[in-house]
Design a protein around this motif. Structure first.
Motif, PDB file in Angstrom:
ATOM      1  N   ALA A  93       0.834  -1.201   0.000  1.00 14.11           N
ATOM      2  CA  ALA A  93       0.000   0.000   0.000  1.00 14.11           C
ATOM      3  C   ALA A  93       0.872   1.255   0.000  1.00 14.11           C
ATOM      4  O   ALA A  93       0.552   2.239  -0.675  1.00 14.11           O
ATOM      5  CB  ALA A  93      -0.932   0.000   1.211  1.00 14.11           C
ATOM      6  N   LEU A  94       1.961   1.229   0.731  1.00 14.90           N
ATOM      7  CA  LEU A  94       2.882   2.375   0.751  1.00 14.90           C
ATOM      8  C   LEU A  94       3.488   2.611  -0.631  1.00 14.90           C
ATOM      9  O   LEU A  94       3.692   3.762  -1.026  1.00 14.90           O
ATOM     10  CB  LEU A  94       4.024   2.119   1.736  1.00 14.90           C
ATOM     11  CG  LEU A  94       3.833   2.581   3.154  1.00 14.90           C
ATOM     12  CD1 LEU A  94       5.073   2.250   3.979  1.00 14.90           C
ATOM     13  CD2 LEU A  94       3.520   4.050   3.244  1.00 14.90           C
ATOM     14  N   ALA A  95       3.795   1.544  -1.338  1.00 22.03           N
ATOM     15  CA  ALA A  95       4.390   1.673  -2.668  1.00 22.03           C
ATOM     16  C   ALA A  95       3.446   2.387  -3.625  1.00 22.03           C
ATOM     17  O   ALA A  95       3.892   3.033  -4.573  1.00 22.03           O
ATOM     18  CB  ALA A  95       4.765   0.295  -3.210  1.00 22.03           C
ATOM     19  N   GLU A  96       2.148   2.296  -3.375  1.00 24.37           N
ATOM     20  CA  GLU A  96       1.141   2.953  -4.210  1.00 24.37           C
ATOM     21  C   GLU A  96       0.929   4.417  -3.816  1.00 24.37           C
ATOM     22  O   GLU A  96       0.272   5.171  -4.533  1.00 24.37           O
ATOM     23  CB  GLU A  96      -0.193   2.206  -4.106  1.00 24.37           C
ATOM     24  CG  GLU A  96      -0.140   0.769  -4.584  1.00 24.37           C
ATOM     25  CD  GLU A  96       0.126   0.664  -6.074  1.00 24.37           C
ATOM     26  OE1 GLU A  96      -0.431   1.467  -6.842  1.00 24.37           O
ATOM     27  OE2 GLU A  96       0.910  -0.225  -6.463  1.00 24.37           O
ATOM     28  N   LEU A 101       3.267  12.137  -0.189  1.00 21.09           N
ATOM     29  CA  LEU A 101       2.324  11.806   0.885  1.00 21.09           C
ATOM     30  C   LEU A 101       2.801  10.652   1.764  1.00 21.09           C
ATOM     31  O   LEU A 101       2.145  10.325   2.762  1.00 21.09           O
ATOM     32  CB  LEU A 101       0.961  11.447   0.285  1.00 21.09           C
ATOM     33  CG  LEU A 101       0.289  12.533  -0.550  1.00 21.09           C
ATOM     34  CD1 LEU A 101      -0.998  12.005  -1.162  1.00 21.09           C
ATOM     35  CD2 LEU A 101       0.031  13.772   0.289  1.00 21.09           C
ATOM     36  N   ALA A 102       3.916  10.042   1.413  1.00 14.40           N
ATOM     37  CA  ALA A 102       4.408   8.880   2.158  1.00 14.40           C
ATOM     38  C   ALA A 102       4.850   9.289   3.559  1.00 14.40           C
ATOM     39  O   ALA A 102       5.491  10.331   3.735  1.00 14.40           O
ATOM     40  CB  ALA A 102       5.567   8.234   1.414  1.00 14.40           C
TER      41      ALA A 102
END
Length: 177
Positions: A93-96, A101-102
């Motif tokens: 999900a973080l990769a997306e 915004l990370a």
């Protein structure tokens, strides 16, 4: 090995003997199942840490200490794989997430820790309570939709959700202390 009565008087000593007699076997057994020497070493250590933390010397009450150790190690392996799966889902999900915004690495670690704690709480719930909670929180289903999908009454779904929320409140209260 010590006798059972002696083991009950000196549980750490009994566990020390259990460790010296069976640690190598347990680590090899785990390595064959996990396919990773490092993960096997960690879980073998965790198995004996679990025994030490209970410190009752119960392991020597079993006629088959290896079966006892394998049971503990299996439970720890299930938790290990569940945590790893949860972590991989979070990282996917973080990769997306757009880089701007990370969350920071520190916040990512905090989120992973929180997810692990929530997962541990949910794992303690009966399957219907866990399923109803996840359907409501992650999938956005209404109580009526959950009842229909799980073939339960709305009142039963409400009880399952209440139980899950109670456990989450207990978890939250332990962080407020």
């Amino acid at each position: 090995m010590q006798s059972t009565s002696s083991a009950n008087h000196h549980p750490h000593q009994a566990i020390d003997q259990l460790y010296s007699h069976h640690h190598g076997w347990l680590q090899n057994w785990l390595r064959k199942r996990l396919g990773s020497a490092a993960d096997a070493a960690d879980l073998a250590q965790d198995t004996f840490v679990r025994l030490l933390s209970s410190a009752t010397g119960e392991a020597l009450n079993y006629t088959a200490p290896r079966a006892y150790l394998a049971t503990i190690a299996n439970r720890l392996a299930l938790n290990f794989y569940r945590r790893r799966s949860l972590e991989q889902a979070y990282l996917a999900a973080l990769a997306e997430t757009p880089e701007a915004l990370a969350p920071s690495l520190e916040n990512q670690a905090l989120v992973l820790e929180a997810l692990d704690e929530i997962d541990q709480v949910l794992a303690l719930l009966p399957a219907p309570s866990r399923q109803a909670f996840l359907m409501a929180q992650l999938e956005g289903y209404t109580q009526e939709e959950i009842a229909s999908r799980l073939k339960l009454s709305v009142r039963t779904v409400q009880r399952h959700l209440a139980r899950a929320f109670e456990e989450c409140i207990v978890l939250a209260s332990t962080h407020d202390e």
